[in-house]
Design a protein around this motif. Structure first.
Motif, PDB file in Angstrom:
ATOM      1  N   GLY A 103      -3.199   4.494   5.323  1.00 22.80           N
ATOM      2  CA  GLY A 103      -2.529   3.265   4.901  1.00 22.80           C
ATOM      3  C   GLY A 103      -2.907   2.760   3.526  1.00 22.80           C
ATOM      4  O   GLY A 103      -2.404   1.725   3.093  1.00 22.80           O
ATOM      5  N   PHE A 104      -3.804   3.463   2.816  1.00 24.01           N
ATOM      6  CA  PHE A 104      -4.165   3.023   1.471  1.00 24.01           C
ATOM      7  C   PHE A 104      -2.952   3.178   0.558  1.00 24.01           C
ATOM      8  O   PHE A 104      -2.312   4.232   0.530  1.00 24.01           O
ATOM      9  N   ARG A 105      -2.638   2.126  -0.167  1.00 25.29           N
ATOM     10  CA  ARG A 105      -1.466   2.114  -1.042  1.00 25.29           C
ATOM     11  C   ARG A 105      -1.810   2.682  -2.408  1.00 25.29           C
ATOM     12  O   ARG A 105      -2.780   2.273  -3.043  1.00 25.29           O
ATOM     13  N   TRP A 106      -0.981   3.614  -2.843  1.00 28.07           N
ATOM     14  CA  TRP A 106      -1.064   4.184  -4.186  1.00 28.07           C
ATOM     15  C   TRP A 106       0.139   3.699  -4.970  1.00 28.07           C
ATOM     16  O   TRP A 106       1.288   3.857  -4.538  1.00 28.07           O
ATOM     17  N   GLU A 107      -0.129   3.110  -6.126  1.00 22.18           N
ATOM     18  CA  GLU A 107       0.938   2.729  -7.043  1.00 22.18           C
ATOM     19  C   GLU A 107       1.107   3.866  -8.048  1.00 22.18           C
ATOM     20  O   GLU A 107       0.135   4.313  -8.652  1.00 22.18           O
ATOM     21  N   ILE A 108       2.322   4.336  -8.210  1.00 22.87           N
ATOM     22  CA  ILE A 108       2.634   5.315  -9.238  1.00 22.87           C
ATOM     23  C   ILE A 108       3.378   4.530 -10.309  1.00 22.87           C
ATOM     24  O   ILE A 108       4.416   3.920 -10.034  1.00 22.87           O
ATOM     25  N   ALA A 109       2.820   4.523 -11.525  1.00 19.37           N
ATOM     26  CA  ALA A 109       3.327   3.592 -12.527  1.00 19.37           C
ATOM     27  C   ALA A 109       3.545   4.216 -13.902  1.00 19.37           C
ATOM     28  O   ALA A 109       2.744   5.024 -14.358  1.00 19.37           O
ATOM     29  N   TRP A 110       4.638   3.799 -14.513  1.00 17.61           N
ATOM     30  CA  TRP A 110       4.867   4.030 -15.944  1.00 17.61           C
ATOM     31  C   TRP A 110       4.746   2.661 -16.585  1.00 17.61           C
ATOM     32  O   TRP A 110       5.409   1.709 -16.175  1.00 17.61           O
ATOM     33  N   ASN A 111       3.843   2.551 -17.548  1.00 12.79           N
ATOM     34  CA  ASN A 111       3.572   1.287 -18.213  1.00 12.79           C
ATOM     35  C   ASN A 111       3.879   1.447 -19.696  1.00 12.79           C
ATOM     36  O   ASN A 111       3.214   2.218 -20.380  1.00 12.79           O
ATOM     37  N   PRO A 112       4.876   0.713 -20.197  1.00 17.66           N
ATOM     38  CA  PRO A 112       5.223   0.854 -21.605  1.00 17.66           C
ATOM     39  C   PRO A 112       4.282   0.096 -22.540  1.00 17.66           C
ATOM     40  O   PRO A 112       4.402   0.197 -23.755  1.00 17.66           O
ATOM     41  N   GLY A 113       3.330  -0.636 -21.997  1.00 12.08           N
ATOM     42  CA  GLY A 113       2.444  -1.465 -22.800  1.00 12.08           C
ATOM     43  C   GLY A 113       1.191  -0.744 -23.268  1.00 12.08           C
ATOM     44  O   GLY A 113       1.011   0.464 -23.080  1.00 12.08           O
ATOM     45  N   SER A 114       0.302  -1.499 -23.847  1.00 15.33           N
ATOM     46  CA  SER A 114      -0.920  -0.962 -24.437  1.00 15.33           C
ATOM     47  C   SER A 114      -1.870  -0.356 -23.407  1.00 15.33           C
ATOM     48  O   SER A 114      -2.684   0.493 -23.739  1.00 15.33           O
ATOM     49  N   ILE A 115      -1.763  -0.771 -22.152  1.00 12.05           N
ATOM     50  CA  ILE A 115      -2.649  -0.223 -21.123  1.00 12.05           C
ATOM     51  C   ILE A 115      -2.448   1.287 -20.985  1.00 12.05           C
ATOM     52  O   ILE A 115      -3.379   2.024 -20.662  1.00 12.05           O
ATOM     53  N   SER A 141      -6.593  -6.029   9.194  1.00 12.11           N
ATOM     54  CA  SER A 141      -5.414  -5.652   9.967  1.00 12.11           C
ATOM     55  C   SER A 141      -4.273  -5.477   8.978  1.00 12.11           C
ATOM     56  O   SER A 141      -4.207  -6.157   7.967  1.00 12.11           O
ATOM     57  N   GLY A 142      -3.429  -4.516   9.258  1.00 10.56           N
ATOM     58  CA  GLY A 142      -2.326  -4.254   8.353  1.00 10.56           C
ATOM     59  C   GLY A 142      -2.756  -3.394   7.183  1.00 10.56           C
ATOM     60  O   GLY A 142      -3.570  -2.492   7.317  1.00 10.56           O
ATOM     61  N   VAL A 143      -2.236  -3.712   6.028  1.00  8.15           N
ATOM     62  CA  VAL A 143      -2.484  -2.936   4.815  1.00  8.15           C
ATOM     63  C   VAL A 143      -3.910  -3.183   4.323  1.00  8.15           C
ATOM     64  O   VAL A 143      -4.325  -4.338   4.188  1.00  8.15           O
ATOM     65  N   PRO A 144      -4.680  -2.109   4.045  1.00  8.52           N
ATOM     66  CA  PRO A 144      -6.013  -2.319   3.458  1.00  8.52           C
ATOM     67  C   PRO A 144      -5.889  -3.142   2.171  1.00  8.52           C
ATOM     68  O   PRO A 144      -4.963  -2.930   1.388  1.00  8.52           O
TER      69      PRO A 144
END
Length: 138
Positions: free
Chosen positions: A119-131, A67-70
Motif C-alpha cells: 500500500g505504499f504510494r509511489w508518485e511518478i512525476a515530471w516537474n518542469p521547475g527547478s527541483i 489504517s488505510g494508506v501508510p
C-alpha cells in the motif's frame, strides 16, 4: 549532521512478495538479500531502499499502527511527461494498484500514483521547475 538521507525503510508484511514486486516486477537490483527478512535496493548514488519484514522492523523501532494508506509517499521523478505514463504502465504490469493515472497538476507538473503490495504510494512525476535539476540524474 550532514544534510542527507541514506536509507528509506518500508516495513512490509511479506518480504518475498515485496521482492517479487520491486526486483522481478520493476526490474530493480537487490544489493542485500536475507530471505524472509530484508531486501535492500540501491536507488541512488548514496541511497538504499530497504524492504524489511514488519515483525523485525517493529522489534527494533517499536509498534507501528495506521489504517488505510501508510502516511508517507515516495517519489520517482522522470525527465518527460511520457515517462510518467511509461513508468505507471510498468508498475501496473508488475502488479501495482494503479491509484491514479497521469494528471496535470495545478503547480505545472504531471504526476500519477501507484501502490506497492503493502500500500505504499509511489508518485511518478515530471516537474518542469527547478527541483528537476536536483532530482533527475544527468
Amino acid at each position: 549532521m550532514d544534510q542527507r538521507l541514506s536509507l528509506v525503510t518500508l516495513a512490509v508484511e511479506d518480504v518475498d512478495r515485496a521482492r517479487e514486486f520491486y526486483v522481478d516486477g520493476l526490474g530493480w537490483s537487490a544489493v542485500v538479500e536475507e530471505p524472509g527478512e530484508v531486501v535492500m535496493i540501491r536507488v541512488g548514488a548514496h541511497v538504499i531502499l530497504s524492504l524489511w519484514a514488519r515483525t523485525e522492523f517493529e522489534a527494533e523501532v517499536g509498534s507501528t499502527s495506521w489504517s488505510g494508506v501508510p502516511p508517507v509517499t515516495l517519489a520517482h521523478n522522470v525527465a518527460t511527461r511520457d515517462e510518467v505514463d511509461a513508468v505507471l504502465d510498468t508498475a501496473r504490469r508488475a502488479g501495482a494498484d494503479p491509484v491514479s493515472g497521469g494528471t496535470d497538476r495545478l503547480w505545472g507538473g504531471y504526476t500519477g500514483y501507484f501502490a506497492d503490495p503493502d500500500g505504499f504510494r509511489w508518485e511518478i512525476a515530471w516537474n518542469p521547475g527547478s527541483i528537476a535539476e536536483i532530482v533527475i540524474p544527468e
